[in-house]
Structure formats: C-alpha cells, structure tokens
Design an enzyme around this catalytic site. Sequence first.
Site, PDB file in Angstrom:
ATOM      1  N   CYS A  67     145.424 -39.957  50.642  1.00  0.00           N
ATOM      2  CA  CYS A  67     144.736 -40.672  49.565  1.00  0.00           C
ATOM      3  C   CYS A  67     144.484 -39.779  48.353  1.00  0.00           C
ATOM      4  CB  CYS A  67     143.389 -41.202  50.053  1.00  0.00           C
ATOM      5  SG  CYS A  67     143.514 -42.598  51.169  1.00  0.00           S
ATOM      6  N   HIS A  73     134.846 -33.659  46.766  1.00  0.00           N
ATOM      7  CA  HIS A  73     135.728 -34.567  47.495  1.00  0.00           C
ATOM      8  C   HIS A  73     136.947 -34.903  46.637  1.00  0.00           C
ATOM      9  CE1 HIS A  73     136.789 -38.581  49.258  1.00  0.00           C
ATOM     10  NE2 HIS A  73     136.450 -37.975  50.378  1.00  0.00           N
ATOM     11  N   GLU A  96     136.296 -32.813  52.673  1.00  0.00           N
ATOM     12  CA  GLU A  96     137.642 -33.270  52.245  1.00  0.00           C
ATOM     13  C   GLU A  96     137.836 -32.879  50.790  1.00  0.00           C
ATOM     14  OE1 GLU A  96     137.028 -37.471  53.026  1.00  0.00           O
ATOM     15  OE2 GLU A  96     137.654 -37.231  55.099  1.00  0.00           O
ATOM     16  N   CYS A 100     141.364 -45.425  55.326  1.00  0.00           N
ATOM     17  CA  CYS A 100     141.620 -45.466  53.886  1.00  0.00           C
ATOM     18  C   CYS A 100     143.084 -45.228  53.562  1.00  0.00           C
ATOM     19  CB  CYS A 100     140.738 -44.467  53.149  1.00  0.00           C
ATOM     20  SG  CYS A 100     140.924 -42.785  53.710  1.00  0.00           S
ATOM     21  N   CYS A 101     143.741 -44.318  54.300  1.00  0.00           N
ATOM     22  CA  CYS A 101     145.083 -43.910  53.890  1.00  0.00           C
ATOM     23  C   CYS A 101     146.151 -44.982  54.086  1.00  0.00           C
ATOM     24  CB  CYS A 101     145.476 -42.615  54.595  1.00  0.00           C
ATOM     25  SG  CYS A 101     144.430 -41.213  54.129  1.00  0.00           S
ATOM     26  N   GLY A 125     128.501 -42.972  43.885  1.00  0.00           N
ATOM     27  CA  GLY A 125     128.739 -41.724  44.609  1.00  0.00           C
ATOM     28  C   GLY A 125     130.222 -41.497  44.845  1.00  0.00           C
ATOM     29  N   HIS A 126     130.945 -42.560  45.050  1.00  0.00           N
ATOM     30  CA  HIS A 126     132.410 -42.484  45.175  1.00  0.00           C
ATOM     31  C   HIS A 126     132.996 -43.286  44.022  1.00  0.00           C
ATOM     32  CE1 HIS A 126     136.465 -42.419  46.555  1.00  0.00           C
ATOM     33  NE2 HIS A 126     136.202 -42.116  47.809  1.00  0.00           N
ATOM     34  N   GLU A 131     144.590 -34.784  51.918  1.00  0.00           N
ATOM     35  CA  GLU A 131     144.540 -36.174  52.351  1.00  0.00           C
ATOM     36  C   GLU A 131     145.571 -36.982  51.578  1.00  0.00           C
ATOM     37  OE1 GLU A 131     140.587 -37.799  52.188  1.00  0.00           O
ATOM     38  OE2 GLU A 131     141.330 -39.851  52.391  1.00  0.00           O
TER      39      GLU A 131
END
Lengths: 634, 634
Positions: free
Chosen positions: B331, B261, B313, B408-409, B184-185, B329
């Site tokens: 990221c 995303h 996002e 995450c960032c 999914g990611h 973002e």
Amino acid sequence: MLQPLSLKSIDIHDAFFSSRIAMARDTAIPYMWNALNDRIPGVAPSHCVENFRIAAGLEKGEFHGFCFQDSDLWKWVEGVAYSLATHPDPALEAEADEVIDLAGKAQQSDGYLDTYYILNGLDKRFTNLRDNHELYVAGHMFEAAAAYYAATGKRALLDIACRFADCLDREFGPGESQKHGCPGHEEVELGLARLYEATGCERYLRLAAYFLDARGQTPNYFAQEAYARGGKPEMGWDHLPTFMYHQAHVPVREQTVAVGHAVRQGYLLAGMTEVGGRSGDHTLVDAASRVLDNIVDRQMYITGGVGATHVGEAFTIDYDLPPERCYNETCASISLIMTAVRMGRVRPNGRYGDVVERALYNGILSGVSLDGTKYFYMNPLEVWPQRCEHRQDMQIDDERQGWFGCACCPPNVLRTLTGLGQYLCAQGDGTLYIDQYVSSTLNAQDITLDMESGFPWDGRVTLTVRSVKPGAHRLALRVPGWAREHTITLNGETVSLPVENGYALLERAFVSGDAVTLDFPMEVRFMHASQHTPNYVGKVAVTCGPLVYCLEEKDNGPELWNLSVRCGSSTVRFDPELLCGVNVITCQGLRETTSAALYDDGAPIQSPATLTFVPYYAWGNRGKGEMTVWVRKA
Amino acid sequence: MLQPLSLKSIDIHDAFFSSRIAMARDTAIPYMWNALNDRIPGVAPSHCVENFRIAAGLEKGEFHGFCFQDSDLWKWVEGVAYSLATHPDPALEAEADEVIDLAGKAQQSDGYLDTYYILNGLDKRFTNLRDNHELYVAGHMFEAAAAYYAATGKRALLDIACRFADCLDREFGPGESQKHGCPGHEEVELGLARLYEATGCERYLRLAAYFLDARGQTPNYFAQEAYARGGKPEMGWDHLPTFMYHQAHVPVREQTVAVGHAVRQGYLLAGMTEVGGRSGDHTLVDAASRVLDNIVDRQMYITGGVGATHVGEAFTIDYDLPPERCYNETCASISLIMTAVRMGRVRPNGRYGDVVERALYNGILSGVSLDGTKYFYMNPLEVWPQRCEHRQDMQIDDERQGWFGCACCPPNVLRTLTGLGQYLCAQGDGTLYIDQYVSSTLNAQDITLDMESGFPWDGRVTLTVRSVKPGAHRLALRVPGWAREHTITLNGETVSLPVENGYALLERAFVSGDAVTLDFPMEVRFMHASQHTPNYVGKVAVTCGPLVYCLEEKDNGPELWNLSVRCGSSTVRFDPELLCGVNVITCQGLRETTSAALYDDGAPIQSPATLTFVPYYAWGNRGKGEMTVWVRKA
C-alpha cells in the site's frame, strides 16, 4: 575433575588486568554498594538493601524492584568475597558482614529467604518457579556464601545458605509430598554444587542434580504450576515457543543446541558441567558438551558474544549472527566462560581456554567502560548511532549506561574481574594446567610459579619456578588456538614438547629457579566467517592474539562501511596514551565514494585509505560514534 | 494542471498488464466480494458487509472488525468501478448497486456513514480522529463514489458521498462552533478533491484544504481531543515521537522529510498535490514536492518500496534502507505512485513517471502472486526464510498470504490494476504526455493513438495516429531515467527531438496513420547505491529497463550470500515457460566456500558460478526459499 586453585593461592600482578581489578575493587564495589543502598543521586533507587531491612522487620514499607532484586546483593557479596580473598579490607568486610547479618534477620524460621515473597506473601512462594526467580536468587546466594566462606572463613552466610538449601531440599525432590519443580532461570544448580564443595554435604549435590533432571519432563512442571495458579502455561511476552526460552522443552540430557535466553542457557550448562563433573555423571557432561559445542561452532560471535536477538535476550538459530542486531549480553558471555572453564576442568582441552580467552578479552571487557563506571548490557559488533537512535526496532545502546533498572551486568562484571583467578589454571592428575596467561604468582599444590605475561599485547610468557616439592611435575600449557606456531624454552634451551588436546606438556623434576618461556607470536590475522553465516561474506575481522579489533569513527571518519581493508598490510604499534594504552593496528585499504544519486550504475570511486583499528573491548570510550568489527576486503 | 484521460478513453491491450488486469477482474474482484461477505471457508470472516446490514437495520448484531473495516468495501467498489469503466459487467454492476443501496440505508439522516460508530455509539463519533479512521473511511468512500459515477453515470453513491461530505463540512472548519480537526490517517483530502472534480462543488475542495492546514498546528488537535476524552495524547504502541507517526508534528507546509507511517505519508502527499494543483496553491505543492524528493532521493528502495521499519510501518531516516528489515508495504508503494502521478500532472517532469514505473513494475507487483490469489503485505529485498521464521524480531513473511485481517493491500492492488489507465498519460497545454508505455488505445481530446509497447521486456514502442483533429499537436514522450540513449523515428525517419524535463517533445500537424517509434534499449545495468547507505557498499542490484532483478534459491541454490556477480557479464533470454514468461538474466560470477570453522583466517575458495536473475516482482512464486536483490561484486 581438575580443581582450580583457591583465589588466596593466586596473586595477580598483571599490567593489563590488575588495574581493571583494582578499578572494580576501588570504584565498582563502592558504587554498587551505594546503588544497592539507594544513595546515588540521579539514579533510580534499587531498594535492594531496603527490601532486606523491611523483611527483617527493621523498617516498614513495601517490596520494590524486580522479583530477583535480592540477587544484585548476592552478586555484590560474591564479588566482594573474591576481592577480600586477595585484598583484605576490614572496612569492606565489615559492610559485608553487616548486610549478611541483616539477611540473617530476614531469613524465615524454616530457612526461606527471598524478600520478594517475604514481603509479598509467603503463601505464594514456590508457586511460580518459571517466572519469579526464587531459585535463581537462591543460587546466587549459595555462590556468594561459598565464596565468602572461602575468602574470610566466616560461616554466617554459609549457615544462612545451608538453612535455605535445606528448606529447598525439603520442598523439592522426587518424594510424593515434594514439588517436582525446577527453576525458570537456572543458577541454583551451580550454587548448590558450590555449596556442596564448601560443606561436603552430598544432599546439596543431589538436589542440584534433581533440579537439572526435573527440567523439560512431561508433563512440564511449568505448565502444571501455571494450571495450579489458575493460569495458562503460554508465555506471551517473548513470542518464543513455550518453555524453549527456559531450556525446558525437552529433558536436559536430550538437548543438542543452544536455545532461549542466553544467560539461562549458560548457567544451565555451567550447572550441568559442575554437577556432572563432581558426581561423575558422564551423560550429563556429554549433553552440556554438545550444547557448548553448538554455541562455539555455530552460535558465537567472534567476540565471544552470545544471544543473537534482543527478543527474549536469546539464541536464535545456527549461523544467525547479524552484527548490529545481536544482543550479546555481557552476562551471557560471562555465563559462557563459567561453562567453558568448568568443561575444561572436567574434560581438559585447550579449546575451552580459547573460549574463555575470547569472551574475556573481548565481549566481556567491552561491557564496562575504561574508567569502570559505565556498562553495556548489549555488545553489538556494528553500530551506526543514527540507526540505533531512530529505528524503533533497534534495541542497541550506542553509549554505555551508568546503571540499569535490571542491574544484572555490572555486578556480574565485578565478580568476574575480582574472581579472575578462577580462570587462570587448574590442577589434578599430577598436572598443573595453565589456561590464561595473566601475570601472577600461582601457589599450586606442589609447585609455586611466577608467571610474567605480555598478554594481550605480546605473546611472550615466562614461568619461573619459585619453589617446588621434590619429584616429577607436569605442566600443561595451553597453546592458544590463534597461535600459528609457538616456541618454548626451558632454562634458555628450546624444547620440543608434545601438544595434546591443545596443551603443550612439560614433565620434569622441576627445581627452584627453572624458567620456562613461551612465545606465541601475535600476528595480525584477517578472519573470515563460515560460509553458512549470511552477514560476513566478503568481509574480515582483524584480530591479533586474543584480541578482536574494530574500526571506530573517531579514528576513521564517518560512514565506516565505505572502507575496505587490504588483507596482509598491517603494522602494529603500542600507543600508551590511547584508551589507557593499546596496540593500534594500521592497515592500508580503500574508501569508496559514489555519485550523489541514491541508485546509479556509475562505478564508485576507490581512493587509498589508511585504516586504524583499536581493540574491540575499548570501543565507545571516546564519545558516540560508528563502530564496526567486520570490514569489507579491498 | 494536466488532466488524465478518463478510463473509458483508454483501452489497454498489453501483453504484460492485460492478463494481470483480467486476473484482478476475474479472480480478485469475486474473491474479495466473497471475503467481504464472509463466504470463504478457512478465512476469518471480514464482517464488512454484515456491519452495513446491521447498521441499515436489516440484521441484528454487533460491529466486528477494525474501525476502518468499511474502507475495504469502498476500495473494492473503487476497483470495481475502474473495471466497469472499460469492461462492462451487468452482474458485477448489480452487486455493486446492491451494496451501494445497502450503504444508503445505513447512512444517517445527517449524512453520517461509518458503521463502526453507527453500531458502537454515534455520540462518540468525531471524538478520536487520530486513531479511529472515520475520515480515512470517508475518503475512500469519496474516491469510490467519484470512480463509480465516472464509470456508470449512476449518482446513488455520489449522492451518499456528498451527503457525508456535507456532514463533514458542517462539522469541521474554522468556524467557532466547528471542530478544527484533521484525520489521523490521511485520505479524506484526496477523496474530497475527487468529489470536487466529480461535482464541481468548491466547498469540498476548501474542506480538503482545511483538513490539510489544520494538521500539525499548535496546540495540536490530536492532543486536544485526547484531553477532551479524558485521556493523554501520547501514543504508546509504536514508540514514535507523538504526532510524527501521523505527519502532524508541524504544519504540512513546513514539512521537509518523510516521517511516520508510510501509507499515511503517501496519502497526505497525494492529497496536498491534488488540492494544491486544483486550487493553484503553489506553496502546498512546494511542500509536497520537497517531501517527495526526500523519499525518492533518500528513503526509497530500488524497488520503489518505502517504509524502512515495521515499527509503525514507517519511514526512518535518510539512507536507512536495510534489505531484510524493511516494511515496504504494498500500500505504501501504491501511495507513492498516487503522489508521483499527481505531481507529474501539476509539474510535468519525467522523473515522476520514473517513480511510478519503478514502484509499479517492482514493489507493487511483487505484492501479489502470479496467480492473483496471494499477497505480500511487506516487500523485503532479501529473505533468508530460516531467519524470518526463527528470529522473533523479524516481521517479514517469507510467503504470500491469502487474505489479511487488516486487508488493506489486496483491494489496493485491485484498484491499482483495474485503474492502471490513470497512470499512462495526461493532457493539457495542447500536449499529450505519455508516461507509461503500456499497449493501449488512447482516445485523447484531439487525437487518438494506438500504442504498442514491448515493455517491460523490450524497449520498442510504436505510436500510431488513428485519428486526429486538424492542426498542430504536441506529444511529450517520457524518456525513462534508465535509458542511456534513445532513438525516435517518425514514419521511418529518425528524428532528433528536444528533451525537456525528461520528455522528448514532438510537435507537428499529425495526420492519421502517422507512426512514431521509440526505442529505449533495455540494457542490463549493475546499480550501486549511494555511499551514504550502509547496507550496499560493494554490492550491485541488477536491473534491465524498468525491472529490478533478484536471485532466488530455486535457480541458484542455497546460501545466496556466497555468490558474487561479475558486472558486465550478462545475457538476457526470454523464457516463456518461467514465471508466466519473463526475461531471465544470466551473469558470470563466483561462489565462495570456506573451511568448516566458524572463524578462520584461511582464504575462502572462489569457484566460478553462473548466476540466474529473475524479475523481483515474480519472486516467491515457486515455493519458499532465499531471495536477494543486492549481490556482492565479484
């Protein structure tokens, strides 16, 4: 406090409004009646009348709809009442009588009447004033009852309303055994004041005042009732600071700026003004006036739209007025004129009529399609349909809808149009105040006037005295805020009148046949917004008389943002074929084009362009497309 | 496909970046290590390392954190590995070895390693690929393993990674008994390709290709696994059309525009480019190139920010680039340069280096404070703090935060800075491509160069040959897209070089001591946005060299929107005291003031004003205040 003329005393025959009122009467009233009775194919059932039948024991079933579903009926009855006041319609009156009879059967022996709790458990009634709208529904019933009684002279609904008001009066108040609560959605205050006006029963006015002052006290009633239910007082869904959404963060007399849900804020102010005005409570009116000033001076769109965010359908902060992110609910603009018209009666000043005019001709009329069948809940000042449809953080419809699950706006527009007479004039202190220039016959206390008005296309108005009681009378004629100059003649002779508080004052022993003409030249104006407002620097909004204009893609092609307007270059032309007949404003300007690159330091090319503006209220009636009110200056 | 130099072959000693890399090394690495170990007072515990200890049986307890909590550790290890490659640090390496040892203990006998499922029930593993990030976590582990092996030569983590990759290779694939799923990611595709690069094991590259092509097939795997769980495939939370959020609406080779995303989209493209490049799969690279072009030409902010909405996002639609409503973002910009740098290796072209430069110097560096301790998750191009704080529909922070629950960032910025060498150059076809002008020593295959660069303040670069193997060598020197002209000298003599695909090509039998100077004059440019973009007509963004500039309230007072800039009027001055040393751009312009009225047709007053621009990356380091990149033209 000035008094409005009764609707029966006003006969509107206006080129602009009469067809709209007729459409409300002939189209919206039957459409909504069918909607309330679940008879419109393809539209989700309202269950509104069905809930009453079940509550009356005439049918079996469960409650369906929002907790405020009953209010849709009461707003319909109120709109019907205004219509019946000037346009008798026995069949319609019979329908209304029948549903009023039904409501009477649903009413409980102690006067309580809210089908949501009757069907879901009366033991839970009055346990969640903040969220469940019982008092809001009651207020709409009281307004409907007062209106229906005034229109028909029939007491049935008035009696039902008084029984419910008596029930509330026993339940709420300062007494030890009473609940010290107030509504989460204001409206009952105004409704009670109207019930007082209709009945003369002072208890109702006192109860209205009680509800106003119970608001925002410490400890906060909404928190107490939440604890009593075993819950917590926080509201999660709108992320707004608790109780500010409900204007219950501080006592109403201490409030200074508009906050929270915009319709609630408007109904609160209307209630404060009406109750304060009727009871001579100046500090209550002071507080309402302060908050109204904050709205008008800092939180109102140029269209009279209010409520800058969809989150909580709410006010935000001073000068935060983004054009495509506003909420500007049609109902919120209606609540604004309900406040402004009352403030104008308590403290007569032309600026309140200006507010009514701005909202009425722009942000309210934009809420309904020209054919009267479709509605905007939200009224943005800028629309790029692709963005509306694809950005998931947008909450703007780019087309009017037929009916809403939460159907507050359509019946609110209905009652505003059929009750338009309320906004035209008021009398008191020996003076007849004319606020809105709508062609009509005004049968005031001592004088009957024929008003012929060219609004909103032409600023010429003629007032002819048809009959008058002997003696001096005074007319106060609102000079619109947009009028740079004005000329007034009496029987053909120009007169120079004193202007006080926005009204030109003409006092004389009028005789039948006297003719007063007013000329408010409607020039095209290029309006700037305050420097404190971030979205509009370098842009103008085109207005003419009471109307705000806009560019539509239909007339100007796509990517409206590339157009800029040369201020001052305008021609105005009435087009009887376009949008049911409108003044079209044409301006010269430029269209900007760039290279194909996303970012480039080459100067864009400017080409001459002709810009075609149409009235904002008429936008979105020719299919989906871009629209903008604010345009860059060339 | 070109190959980057190993990080060990690059010694960065850059006036601009070295201090930032040192800060990452000296501040961020220990800070994050403490965060991952729950040792920072006042910061909510991460539980990341604790989860591994529990999974390894060393502690009792439950899993805490997001389902992708492990990835924070792996990104930290990757960042540490890049640091160790050029800055040996035995104590840090020991810490990393220890946590790798811990991870080995948590690994299951079949190679599986994800503490979320180890602690929450291994029977549920691989049942929700769409939402639960197992393969994403695996991808980050594989990247970390390849990086740590390259840096230290130690195989422990590489072996752990290979065991998990073998586990995935058994579980997923076209075989009848295998799952035909994909993540999914996205991230595992890139991780597997790097594992292939580190080990030479082709199964990993094939599995990466399998995951890419399993995506968006019909029937959709995400729907099938949802049904298998007894659920439904719809995603409710982001309101986006199902599977578009995951770039799984159609097979990847058929995708043409960036959707969903933004970080996922970037990682997918990076994976497609890496796998396609390594396997010679041109149609896969074609598809990635098409979508990358869509981003760069239509969906990228001038700062290199991507992802125009906080809802999901996500990307929205072409040219929808509102300055204060973007997500951008940090990221996502990192994922953009991960894609662009790879595309530049597969299909060398200076435009990819331009994209890396734009994002790196602007939208990524803006994500971290100048002291290296605070982070922006979102990177807007316009901020009015009052609006951010009071409009409930805004999702923009107006100040950098210390650490995020979804962290995450920060580690992504860490690995980008410590791994900066990856972005500087690449070699192949007998050519050394220089993409980013960062002062460093480059030990390429056949030539060692000293690069001294004035970027981003000055466009002069000197390349000195320190040693070289005999024979002809070719240098390909990126000519930045912003450079209107350039001058290149060889040993003091101006040379006229052919420019192909954005690179000036210099071929010669270099000898030690040869000096090439490049001069890319950094002029102030006033950039316009495309006419198709609604928010920027009539405005410019000021840039100089690789940097985008902005106005801050601190230098220009409040209500920045009232300022306009006279294009062309600029002076540039280096201020060593300001914001750790920046070029400040001063322009002449106007400030607009209006009457006090909210709406008025009086012309605003224009007064001369001096506008002070600072680099966008440095904004928000002097307290809270307004900021804007785009400024109206005077």
